[in-house]
Scaffold this motif. Structure first.
Motif, PDB file in Angstrom:
ATOM      1  N   UNK A  28      10.697  -4.115  -4.197  1.00  0.00           N
ATOM      2  CA  UNK A  28      10.176  -2.782  -3.899  1.00  0.00           C
ATOM      3  C   UNK A  28      10.310  -2.575  -2.395  1.00  0.00           C
ATOM      4  N   UNK A  29      11.201  -1.686  -2.016  1.00  0.00           N
ATOM      5  CA  UNK A  29      11.443  -1.382  -0.609  1.00  0.00           C
ATOM      6  C   UNK A  29      10.588  -0.185  -0.223  1.00  0.00           C
ATOM      7  N   UNK A  30       9.805  -0.331   0.839  1.00  0.00           N
ATOM      8  CA  UNK A  30       8.944   0.773   1.260  1.00  0.00           C
ATOM      9  C   UNK A  30       8.530   0.635   2.705  1.00  0.00           C
ATOM     10  N   UNK A  31       7.871   1.656   3.239  1.00  0.00           N
ATOM     11  CA  UNK A  31       7.385   1.590   4.621  1.00  0.00           C
ATOM     12  C   UNK A  31       6.375   0.470   4.813  1.00  0.00           C
ATOM     13  N   UNK A  32       6.113   0.139   6.054  1.00  0.00           N
ATOM     14  CA  UNK A  32       5.108  -0.874   6.359  1.00  0.00           C
ATOM     15  C   UNK A  32       3.785  -0.507   5.703  1.00  0.00           C
ATOM     16  N   UNK A  33       3.126  -1.482   5.089  1.00  0.00           N
ATOM     17  CA  UNK A  33       1.835  -1.250   4.467  1.00  0.00           C
ATOM     18  C   UNK A  33       1.902  -0.826   3.012  1.00  0.00           C
ATOM     19  N   UNK A  34       3.080  -0.920   2.390  1.00  0.00           N
ATOM     20  CA  UNK A  34       3.207  -0.484   0.997  1.00  0.00           C
ATOM     21  C   UNK A  34       2.286  -1.279   0.069  1.00  0.00           C
ATOM     22  N   UNK A  35       2.283  -2.602   0.187  1.00  0.00           N
ATOM     23  CA  UNK A  35       1.421  -3.407  -0.687  1.00  0.00           C
ATOM     24  C   UNK A  35      -0.046  -3.062  -0.465  1.00  0.00           C
ATOM     25  N   UNK A  36      -0.449  -2.913   0.766  1.00  0.00           N
ATOM     26  CA  UNK A  36      -1.843  -2.584   1.072  1.00  0.00           C
ATOM     27  C   UNK A  36      -2.227  -1.219   0.489  1.00  0.00           C
ATOM     28  N   UNK A  37      -1.330  -0.265   0.604  1.00  0.00           N
ATOM     29  CA  UNK A  37      -1.589   1.086   0.079  1.00  0.00           C
ATOM     30  C   UNK A  37      -1.774   1.055  -1.434  1.00  0.00           C
ATOM     31  N   UNK A  38      -0.906   0.368  -2.147  1.00  0.00           N
ATOM     32  CA  UNK A  38      -0.987   0.326  -3.600  1.00  0.00           C
ATOM     33  C   UNK A  38      -2.178  -0.492  -4.075  1.00  0.00           C
ATOM     34  N   UNK A  39      -2.481  -1.573  -3.351  1.00  0.00           N
ATOM     35  CA  UNK A  39      -3.650  -2.385  -3.698  1.00  0.00           C
ATOM     36  C   UNK A  39      -4.931  -1.568  -3.548  1.00  0.00           C
ATOM     37  N   UNK A  40      -5.034  -0.799  -2.479  1.00  0.00           N
ATOM     38  CA  UNK A  40      -6.215   0.035  -2.270  1.00  0.00           C
ATOM     39  C   UNK A  40      -6.307   1.130  -3.326  1.00  0.00           C
TER      40      UNK A  40
END
Length: 250
Positions: A89-101
């Motif tokens: 999954x390619x995305x901007x910085x913080x993608x995992x944090x955004x989806x986790x939240x």
């Protein structure tokens, strides 16, 4: 390349379409551009739930990424065959944090990364499967990318969300198919560095010498007929508004 419009509504789903999501296929590889509100359901009309090879996110607004939370459930709790391995999954910085939240209640803090291999985007050129992808930052309130994707001598440019900017012109130069957002109505809204209107999308396509223009990300409160006419006034090539479920050869 084969492009399928999974969803094309801007900001929130319309009665006729989910939010932004586009399936791009070549050589048996399936790349999904964005996965906004409602798009996971529509995706199943065009692709098996476990048949995607990679996801490429333009930015982290909900109408472009939020259905990855549902897709996490699909891959993590797979009833047959066990949990899926990590998919890029390619995305901007913080993608995992955004989806986790956004998901808010995961089995553990790193659960997302068990089924998604998060890769942080930066400007430049890289490969995803058979595709050559060029990413550039475009003009939007959050970190947002536009993409030029090439394969077999053909090119697709996807604007993501952006106001007028030089980066978009560079990405679209000479492109075969320009998939360009047109959220606003010419003469009605003018908010700098946020979105394009139909006329601005047409002007960008004309400057770039794009072979074909598809207007997308049109919210339910924007009249697509006006948007189309505004683009046609300034761009002489073939132009249409995106419709969910349509397939385009590039």
């Amino acid at each position: 390349m084969k492009l399928t419009v999974v969803g094309c509504s801007g900001s929130f789903p319309s009665a006729d379409s989910a939010c932004s999501s586009y399936l791009l296929e070549a050589d048996g590889f399936r790349l999904l551009l964005d996965l906004g509100n409602g798009a996971l359901g529509e995706l199943q009309r065009h692709c098996g739930l476990y048949d995607l090879d990679a996801v490429l996110l333009s930015h982290l607004h909900a109408d472009h990424c939020i259905d990855l939370c549902g897709y996490f459930v699909v891959r993590y709790y797979r009833p047959d065959g066990g949990r899926c391995g990590p998919m890029p999954v390619y995305g901007p910085a913080g993608t995992e944090r955004r989806l986790t939240a956004a998901h808010a209640d995961l089995p553990h803090e790193g659960a997302m990364s068990e089924v998604f291999d998060f890769r942080t985007l930066s400007e430049g050129t890289f490969r995803i499967g058979p595709f050559t992808v060029r990413a550039e930052l475009v003009s939007h309130p959050v970190e947002a990318f536009g993409f030029r994707i090439e394969h077999g001598g053909r090119s697709l440019t996807y604007s993501g969300d952006t106001g007028p900017c030089a980066a978009l012109d560079r990405l679209a130069e000479g492109t075969d198919l320009f998939l360009c957002e047109a959220s606003f109505t010419h003469g009605k809204e003018h908010i700098p560095n946020l979105h394009l209107n139909g006329r601005e999308a047409g002007e960008a396509a004309a400057r770039a010498g794009a072979g074909r223009l598809i207007l997308t990300h049109i919210p339910p409160w924007t009249d697509p007929d006006i948007t189309l006419r505004d683009a046609q006034k300034v761009y002489d090539g073939p132009v249409e508004t995106a419709r969910a479920g349509t397939v385009h050869e590039v």
